[in-house]
Motif scaffolding. Structure first.
Motif, PDB file in Angstrom:
ATOM      1  N   VAL A 112       0.864  -1.184   0.000  1.00 26.40           N
ATOM      2  CA  VAL A 112       0.000   0.000   0.000  1.00 26.40           C
ATOM      3  C   VAL A 112       0.896   1.229   0.000  1.00 26.40           C
ATOM      4  O   VAL A 112       1.553   1.535   1.015  1.00 26.40           O
ATOM      5  N   ASP A 113       0.946   1.918  -1.115  1.00 23.40           N
ATOM      6  CA  ASP A 113       1.857   3.063  -1.250  1.00 23.40           C
ATOM      7  C   ASP A 113       1.356   3.944  -2.393  1.00 23.40           C
ATOM      8  O   ASP A 113       0.962   3.430  -3.443  1.00 23.40           O
ATOM      9  N   ASP A 114       1.359   5.254  -2.197  1.00 24.56           N
ATOM     10  CA  ASP A 114       0.895   6.139  -3.266  1.00 24.56           C
ATOM     11  C   ASP A 114       1.950   6.316  -4.350  1.00 24.56           C
ATOM     12  O   ASP A 114       1.652   6.853  -5.414  1.00 24.56           O
ATOM     13  N   SER A 115       3.136   5.852  -4.112  1.00 28.37           N
ATOM     14  CA  SER A 115       4.201   5.947  -5.115  1.00 28.37           C
ATOM     15  C   SER A 115       4.197   4.698  -5.987  1.00 28.37           C
ATOM     16  O   SER A 115       4.463   3.578  -5.517  1.00 28.37           O
ATOM     17  N   ARG A 116       3.892   4.896  -7.252  1.00 24.57           N
ATOM     18  CA  ARG A 116       3.906   3.755  -8.166  1.00 24.57           C
ATOM     19  C   ARG A 116       5.310   3.179  -8.280  1.00 24.57           C
ATOM     20  O   ARG A 116       5.480   1.963  -8.414  1.00 24.57           O
ATOM     21  N   ALA A 117       6.311   4.046  -8.193  1.00 28.50           N
ATOM     22  CA  ALA A 117       7.698   3.584  -8.288  1.00 28.50           C
ATOM     23  C   ALA A 117       8.038   2.617  -7.156  1.00 28.50           C
ATOM     24  O   ALA A 117       8.688   1.596  -7.361  1.00 28.50           O
ATOM     25  N   VAL A 118       7.558   2.969  -5.931  1.00 27.58           N
ATOM     26  CA  VAL A 118       7.823   2.077  -4.787  1.00 27.58           C
ATOM     27  C   VAL A 118       7.102   0.743  -4.975  1.00 27.58           C
ATOM     28  O   VAL A 118       7.660  -0.324  -4.698  1.00 27.58           O
ATOM     29  N   ARG A 119       5.854   0.803  -5.471  1.00 27.83           N
ATOM     30  CA  ARG A 119       5.111  -0.450  -5.683  1.00 27.83           C
ATOM     31  C   ARG A 119       5.820  -1.338  -6.712  1.00 27.83           C
ATOM     32  O   ARG A 119       5.851  -2.559  -6.577  1.00 27.83           O
ATOM     33  N   ILE A 120       6.381  -0.698  -7.728  1.00 22.44           N
ATOM     34  CA  ILE A 120       7.130  -1.463  -8.740  1.00 22.44           C
ATOM     35  C   ILE A 120       8.372  -2.096  -8.112  1.00 22.44           C
ATOM     36  O   ILE A 120       8.698  -3.259  -8.372  1.00 22.44           O
ATOM     37  N   ILE A 121       9.037  -1.346  -7.253  1.00 20.18           N
ATOM     38  CA  ILE A 121      10.238  -1.886  -6.583  1.00 20.18           C
ATOM     39  C   ILE A 121       9.867  -3.079  -5.711  1.00 20.18           C
ATOM     40  O   ILE A 121      10.557  -4.101  -5.683  1.00 20.18           O
ATOM     41  N   VAL A 122       8.739  -2.948  -5.008  1.00 23.23           N
ATOM     42  CA  VAL A 122       8.296  -4.050  -4.145  1.00 23.23           C
ATOM     43  C   VAL A 122       7.984  -5.287  -4.984  1.00 23.23           C
ATOM     44  O   VAL A 122       8.402  -6.407  -4.653  1.00 23.23           O
ATOM     45  N   LYS A 123       7.254  -5.102  -6.082  1.00 19.47           N
ATOM     46  CA  LYS A 123       6.919  -6.255  -6.932  1.00 19.47           C
ATOM     47  C   LYS A 123       8.189  -6.895  -7.487  1.00 19.47           C
ATOM     48  O   LYS A 123       8.300  -8.120  -7.546  1.00 19.47           O
ATOM     49  N   LYS A 124       9.125  -6.058  -7.876  1.00 20.04           N
ATOM     50  CA  LYS A 124      10.386  -6.576  -8.427  1.00 20.04           C
ATOM     51  C   LYS A 124      11.161  -7.366  -7.365  1.00 20.04           C
ATOM     52  O   LYS A 124      11.738  -8.420  -7.654  1.00 20.04           O
ATOM     53  N   ALA A 125      11.130  -6.872  -6.140  1.00 18.56           N
ATOM     54  CA  ALA A 125      11.877  -7.534  -5.068  1.00 18.56           C
ATOM     55  C   ALA A 125      11.361  -8.952  -4.804  1.00 18.56           C
ATOM     56  O   ALA A 125      12.127  -9.866  -4.498  1.00 18.56           O
ATOM     57  N   PHE A 126      10.054  -9.140  -4.957  1.00 14.99           N
ATOM     58  CA  PHE A 126       9.453 -10.444  -4.610  1.00 14.99           C
ATOM     59  C   PHE A 126       9.238 -11.344  -5.822  1.00 14.99           C
ATOM     60  O   PHE A 126       8.706 -12.436  -5.676  1.00 14.99           O
ATOM     61  N   ARG A 127       9.648 -10.920  -6.990  1.00 13.14           N
ATOM     62  CA  ARG A 127       9.278 -11.683  -8.182  1.00 13.14           C
ATOM     63  C   ARG A 127       9.946 -13.059  -8.249  1.00 13.14           C
ATOM     64  O   ARG A 127       9.463 -13.937  -8.958  1.00 13.14           O
ATOM     65  N   SER A 128      11.051 -13.230  -7.543  1.00  8.93           N
ATOM     66  CA  SER A 128      11.703 -14.541  -7.581  1.00  8.93           C
ATOM     67  C   SER A 128      11.195 -15.466  -6.473  1.00  8.93           C
ATOM     68  O   SER A 128      11.750 -16.540  -6.266  1.00  8.93           O
ATOM     69  N   TYR A 129      10.144 -15.039  -5.778  1.00  9.73           N
ATOM     70  CA  TYR A 129       9.595 -15.858  -4.701  1.00  9.73           C
ATOM     71  C   TYR A 129       8.156 -16.278  -5.032  1.00  9.73           C
ATOM     72  O   TYR A 129       7.480 -15.644  -5.843  1.00  9.73           O
ATOM     73  N   ASP A 130       7.737 -17.352  -4.401  1.00 10.57           N
ATOM     74  CA  ASP A 130       6.416 -17.897  -4.680  1.00 10.57           C
ATOM     75  C   ASP A 130       5.362 -17.088  -3.943  1.00 10.57           C
ATOM     76  O   ASP A 130       4.900 -17.469  -2.869  1.00 10.57           O
ATOM     77  N   CYS A 131       5.019 -15.942  -4.527  1.00 12.64           N
ATOM     78  CA  CYS A 131       4.030 -15.071  -3.892  1.00 12.64           C
ATOM     79  C   CYS A 131       3.348 -14.191  -4.938  1.00 12.64           C
ATOM     80  O   CYS A 131       3.863 -13.981  -6.034  1.00 12.64           O
ATOM     81  N   GLU A 132       2.199 -13.694  -4.557  1.00 13.72           N
ATOM     82  CA  GLU A 132       1.458 -12.760  -5.391  1.00 13.72           C
ATOM     83  C   GLU A 132       1.472 -11.402  -4.709  1.00 13.72           C
ATOM     84  O   GLU A 132       1.107 -11.303  -3.535  1.00 13.72           O
ATOM     85  N   VAL A 133       1.889 -10.365  -5.432  1.00 15.64           N
ATOM     86  CA  VAL A 133       1.957  -9.024  -4.859  1.00 15.64           C
ATOM     87  C   VAL A 133       0.776  -8.206  -5.374  1.00 15.64           C
ATOM     88  O   VAL A 133       0.614  -8.024  -6.576  1.00 15.64           O
ATOM     89  N   MET A 134      -0.065  -7.750  -4.448  1.00 19.16           N
ATOM     90  CA  MET A 134      -1.222  -6.923  -4.797  1.00 19.16           C
ATOM     91  C   MET A 134      -0.919  -5.474  -4.442  1.00 19.16           C
ATOM     92  O   MET A 134      -0.158  -5.209  -3.504  1.00 19.16           O
ATOM     93  N   GLU A 135      -1.513  -4.546  -5.168  1.00 14.72           N
ATOM     94  CA  GLU A 135      -1.178  -3.131  -4.985  1.00 14.72           C
ATOM     95  C   GLU A 135      -2.402  -2.303  -4.595  1.00 14.72           C
ATOM     96  O   GLU A 135      -3.511  -2.550  -5.067  1.00 14.72           O
ATOM     97  N   ALA A 136      -2.163  -1.320  -3.745  1.00 15.00           N
ATOM     98  CA  ALA A 136      -3.168  -0.304  -3.424  1.00 15.00           C
ATOM     99  C   ALA A 136      -2.432   1.022  -3.273  1.00 15.00           C
ATOM    100  O   ALA A 136      -1.299   1.060  -2.795  1.00 15.00           O
ATOM    101  N   SER A 137      -3.073   2.110  -3.676  1.00 17.79           N
ATOM    102  CA  SER A 137      -2.382   3.403  -3.690  1.00 17.79           C
ATOM    103  C   SER A 137      -2.730   4.280  -2.494  1.00 17.79           C
ATOM    104  O   SER A 137      -2.198   5.381  -2.364  1.00 17.79           O
ATOM    105  N   ASN A 138      -3.641   3.833  -1.618  1.00 17.01           N
ATOM    106  CA  ASN A 138      -3.944   4.587  -0.399  1.00 17.01           C
ATOM    107  C   ASN A 138      -4.589   3.660   0.619  1.00 17.01           C
ATOM    108  O   ASN A 138      -4.881   2.493   0.326  1.00 17.01           O
ATOM    109  N   GLY A 139      -4.855   4.176   1.816  1.00 20.14           N
ATOM    110  CA  GLY A 139      -5.364   3.350   2.887  1.00 20.14           C
ATOM    111  C   GLY A 139      -6.751   2.794   2.635  1.00 20.14           C
ATOM    112  O   GLY A 139      -7.071   1.662   3.051  1.00 20.14           O
ATOM    113  N   VAL A 140      -7.591   3.561   1.945  1.00 22.64           N
ATOM    114  CA  VAL A 140      -8.955   3.080   1.666  1.00 22.64           C
ATOM    115  C   VAL A 140      -8.899   1.855   0.757  1.00 22.64           C
ATOM    116  O   VAL A 140      -9.536   0.823   1.027  1.00 22.64           O
ATOM    117  N   GLU A 141      -8.124   1.982  -0.316  1.00 26.08           N
ATOM    118  CA  GLU A 141      -7.977   0.834  -1.227  1.00 26.08           C
ATOM    119  C   GLU A 141      -7.308  -0.338  -0.504  1.00 26.08           C
ATOM    120  O   GLU A 141      -7.665  -1.500  -0.712  1.00 26.08           O
TER     121      GLU A 141
END
Length: 390
Positions: free
Chosen positions: A8-37
């Motif tokens: 959960v981060d309003d920075s798309r760049a940070v969300r991309i970094i997070v997804k990239k960090a976990f891409r070699s692991y067996d997990c699904e990364v979901m994104e939200a841009s604010n607390g409500v989402e």
């Protein structure tokens, strides 16, 4: 089952970094841009962990975390906060909210993985891929040994394979190497000074990136006490000196789930050839048996109807080997394939001593076997029955 990670981060760049960090692991990364989402997605997906930014529009991370902890169905989800504030007061304020950990921006992927790995059981996404890795594929083996001559011996002993042997002599060197390149397997000398092998093993198992990398202990054969200690600590296997390289090759292949079928099964012209190595042992026979049915069925699927079982390199033949050959014969008969046997004088003589095999016909070489008239062949719809009789 794959883990669910909610960032959960309003920075798309940070969300991309997070997804990239976990891409070699067996997990699904979901994104939200604010607390409500983030709250809506958390309620719907029940993630295994939430990576939550502090400062966001619409609803910030503090408010979302407060609502999260007030909801009985969501409060147990672990949260790691991402904050741009590194001051002591800001950190203390965040820590009091019931989070599992925090990371100060900007952060490195390694830090994120390390901290998340302490909360959830991250597993490599390529475990299934690694099972399909073949014997001829590149494999990286890191040898931790303070005696360069031993590293050189291992390099030469496995030189016939496409395996890269890397050598380091210290714990620090091992950690540095793993930060830059993750080996497929690590061999650690148990004779490192001050029981360094055991300290290193504990460090490797405590770090998420190296937690699942197979680790072998390397020790002199007579040092039983050291071997027992390594086994109790959880080393995947023990390699004894002087090194039996055939045994080491087998252990490595098993530890990293290599597909070794190409060692025994090849295609030549329109034949599937089953090769039995000269030093066939019980483990190898089991390997051949395990691959047999699928490989022969695959040959049929590809249009090959003739099978040669080459036992000409066998130094000895016993009942287990004969059982394996009978098993091959039965599979071929079920699929109405031609099976031709190739064997040396020792194999022919040994088979002649058993009632089950005394009528078997052997050819002296693969080339000679190919000259024998037979039906079937690539593209034939009605191949002849198996060549051997029992």
């Amino acid at each position: 089952m794959s883990l669910k990670i909610l960032t959960v981060d309003d920075s798309r760049a940070v969300r991309i970094i997070v997804k990239k960090a976990f891409r070699s692991y067996d997990c699904e990364v979901m994104e939200a841009s604010n607390g409500v989402e983030g709250l809506a997605l958390a309620a719907k997906e029940q993630p295994d962990i939430i990576l939550l930014d502090v400062t966001m529009p619409v609803m910030d991370g503090i408010e979302m975390l407060t609502k999260l902890k007030a909801d009985p169905s969501l409060k147990s989800i672990p949260v790691i906060m991402l904050t741009a504030e590194a001051g002591r007061e800001a950190v203390l304020r965040i820590a009091k909210l019931g989070i599992r950990d925090y990371i100060v921006k900007p952060f490195k992927e390694e830090v994120l993985i390390e901290k998340a790995g302490r909360v959830i059981d991250l597993r490599p996404a390529d475990e299934k891929v690694s099972k399909a890795k073949r014997l001829s594929d590149s494999v990286d083996i890191l040898v931790v040994e303070d005696k360069p001559i031993i590293i050189d011996q291992i390099s030469k002993g496995l030189a016939h394979l496409h395996w890269k042997i890397h050598g380091v002599s210290t714990t620090g060197g091992t950690i540095d190497f793993c930060q830059k390149q993750m080996p497929d397997l690590i061999i650690i000398s148990l004779s490192l000074p001050e029981e360094g092998a055991f300290s290193l093993f504990r460090i490797l198992r405590a770090q998420h990136k190296t937690k699942y990398v197979p680790a072998f202990g390397l020790v002199v054969k007579t040092d039983v006490e050291m071997q027992q200690k390594a086994q109790q600590l959880g080393f995947n296997s023990i390699v004894t000196k002087p090194i039996d390289f055939a045994d080491l090759e087998t252990k490595v292949a098993k530890a990293i789930n290599l597909d070794t079928s190409e060692r025994y099964f090849t295609y030549d012209e329109d034949y599937l050839i089953i090769h039995l190595p000269h030093n066939t042992n019980a483990y190898m026979l089991t390997e051949v048996q395990n691959y047999m049915k699928a490989k022969i069925a695959d040959a049929v699927d590809k249009g090959f109807y003739k099978v040669i079982l080459d036992a000409s390199r066998l130094q000895k033949i016993d009942m287990e080997t004969i059982k394996m050959m009978v098993h091959a014969k039965e599979i071929c008969q079920d699929l109405t394939l031609t099976l031709i046997l190739v064997g040396n004088d020792a194999v022919k003589g040994e088979c002649g001593a058993y009632e089950e095999t005394r009528n078997w016909t052997f050819y002296s070489s693969i080339d000679q076997a190919k000259t024998q008239p037979m039906g079937g062949g690539s593209g034939s719809a009605q191949p002849e029955a198996a060549e051997i009789e029992l």
